[in-house]
Design an enzyme around this catalytic site. Structure first.
Site, short mmCIF file in Angstrom:
data_model
loop_
_atom_site.label_atom_id
_atom_site.label_comp_id
_atom_site.label_asym_id
_atom_site.label_seq_id
_atom_site.Cartn_x
_atom_site.Cartn_y
_atom_site.Cartn_z
N GLY A 188 0.83 -1.21 0.00
CA GLY A 188 0.00 0.00 0.00
C GLY A 188 0.85 1.25 0.00
N ASN A 189 0.23 2.38 0.26
CA ASN A 189 0.99 3.63 0.32
C ASN A 189 0.37 4.56 1.35
OD1 ASN A 189 -0.99 5.43 -1.07
ND2 ASN A 189 -0.68 3.91 -2.69
#
Ligand code: CTP
Length: 418
Positions: free
Chosen positions: A222-223
């Site tokens: 993810g980020n």
């Protein structure tokens, strides 16, 4: 002979302001306490002016305790201080939350039969009405005419949220979330003309948040995107009159902005599918989502376990570039806005990389943000540049994400509708 109205009070420097919080008599009056709390915690001095009927829902003592200021409803109190004139003259922002159908009607007609409506007549600062009422009352032509009249005078009347109302009813007319009201209050203090009703009827789709690319049933790549900037874009566009669809990937548990239709996505693939479908009908498309460039080539159907053989090797494959694909499928006259989060490196600074990205992606506008520790991601504030394919470059000064959104919508509004 007529004389010019007195000028609006000058905003003092610094972040704090004198705010009047008007509260009209509807059940949503209890949420005004939370709005008040948010405004005072931001450092503002808030004078609450309820209507008599609002006090049926929340007592004056509650507002006095939360604001540390006296609470009055009528014009025959504090006569020597001429409160019905001074409070409006000195205010730097008036927020009316909730604004009932009756309050909107009295404000539109210029009545001055209590302290709140008298204050509205003497105020020369931005005014934010936050309607809350049953759907039938909101949609009634009388109310809609009053709203249009108030907007035509440059006042802001928020679009209400849609959802649960009093009793078993549900529909448009719900008070927007206090956090959202506080965000727009901050925006109007930063920029009094940030919310003109100039995107009326424009169909806009905005993506927001960060995608997640699953590795196994419990893990993902993810980020750090919180979704705050994309949500602010959607919120401000809806409040400027647009029909907005927000395609939301993963965010910091943000509630849907009032007046916005929300569609959920998780992976880059599902975001792509949703954006291509929504963009087919939209005049303006904004890709504010942080899309993972890569995904694990394989997704395990069980949790990957530690083994004596050491850590697994994860092979990645490249996700499609949704923005480039949207540009390739652009409808006639459709405007496409991209975002670029850049850090700058030995090959060039943030702006250099932004210009190259604009050329590479082929979009009409590109918002360039400098990112890094404590900048942009998960922060309430933002700054950057707005680059246009015609070579125009505008600096976006530091301020709330709603302020940056308002500058982007200015650029969009200047371009005539399709
Ligand atoms: N974007 C997209 N699809 C992707 C990656 C990015 O649509 N697979 C969009 C983003 O939503 C944003 C723009 O492209 O509007 C730029 O995203 P950014 O992450 O800054 O750029 P990248 O294309 O990933 O380039 P790089 O990582 O090399 O900077």
């Amino acid at each position: 002979m007529t004389s010019a109205p007195p000028p609006a009070p000058r905003r003092r420097s610094g972040a704090t302001a004198r705010i009047v919080l008007g509260v009209a008599g509807g059940i949503a009056a209890y949420k005004a306490c939370e709005v008040l709390r948010r405004l005072t915690e931001a450092g503002h001095s808030v004078r609450v002016i309820p209507t008599e009927s609002a006090l049926n829902f929340v007592g004056a003592a509650t507002f006095e305790a939360l604001s540390s200021q006296p609470v009055r409803t009528g014009v025959f109190e504090d006569i020597p201080e001429v409160a019905h004139v001074r409070l409006g003259q000195q205010a730097e922002l008036v927020v009316v939350a909730p604004a009932t159908a009756d309050l909107l009607s009295r404000a539109a007609r210029g009545r001055a039969d209590d302290l709140l409506t008298a204050t509205l007549l003497t105020a020369r600062c931005p005014v934010l009405f936050v309607p809350a009422m049953h759907t039938e009352m909101w949609l009634h032509p009388a109310t809609q005419d009053n709203v249009a009249l108030l907007r035509s005078r440059g006042l802001t009347v928020m679009e209400p949220a849609s959802g649960r109302l009093t009793g078993v009813d549900s529909g448009p007319g719900r008070l927007p979330e206090p956090a959202e009201i506080a965000e727009l209050a901050r925006l109007l203090l930063e920029r009094p003309d940030a919310l003109p009703h100039d995107l009326s009827g424009r169909r806009i789709v905005v993506s927001a948040g960060g995608t997640r690319e699953p590795l196994d049933p419990v893990r993902f790549l993810g980020n750090r995107s919180s979704g705050l900037q994309g949500f602010a874009l959607a919120r401000v566009a809806a409040q400027r009159g647009a029909e907005v669809t927000l395609v939301a990937a993963h965010t910091a548990e943000l509630a849907a902005p009032a007046g916005v239709r929300m569609v959920h996505a998780s992976t880059a693939a599902s975001l792509r599918e949703a954006m291509l479908a929504e963009a087919a009908e939209a005049e303006v498309v904004v890709m504010a989502a942080a899309v993972a460039d890569f995904r694990p080539a394989q997704q395990a159907d069980h949790k990957i376990k530690k083994t004596a053989a050491g850590p697994p090797t994860i092979t990645l494959e490249t996700n499609p570039d949704i923005l480039v694909e949207l540009v390739g499928k652009r409808r006639d006259g459709q405007l496409i806005v991209g975002f670029a989060a850049e850090t700058g490196d030995e090959t060039g600074d943030v702006l250099h990389h932004g210009r190259a990205k604009l050329a590479r992606k082929g979009c009409d506008l590109l918002v360039v943000n400098a990112v890094g520790e404590g900048r942009t991601f998960e922060q309430p504030d933002n700054a950057g540049w707005l680059l246009s394919a015609d070579g125009t470059e505008v600096e976006l000064p530091s301020g709330s994400k709603a302020l940056l959104a308002s500058r982007v919508w200015d650029a969009v509004a200047r371009r005539s509708p399709v």
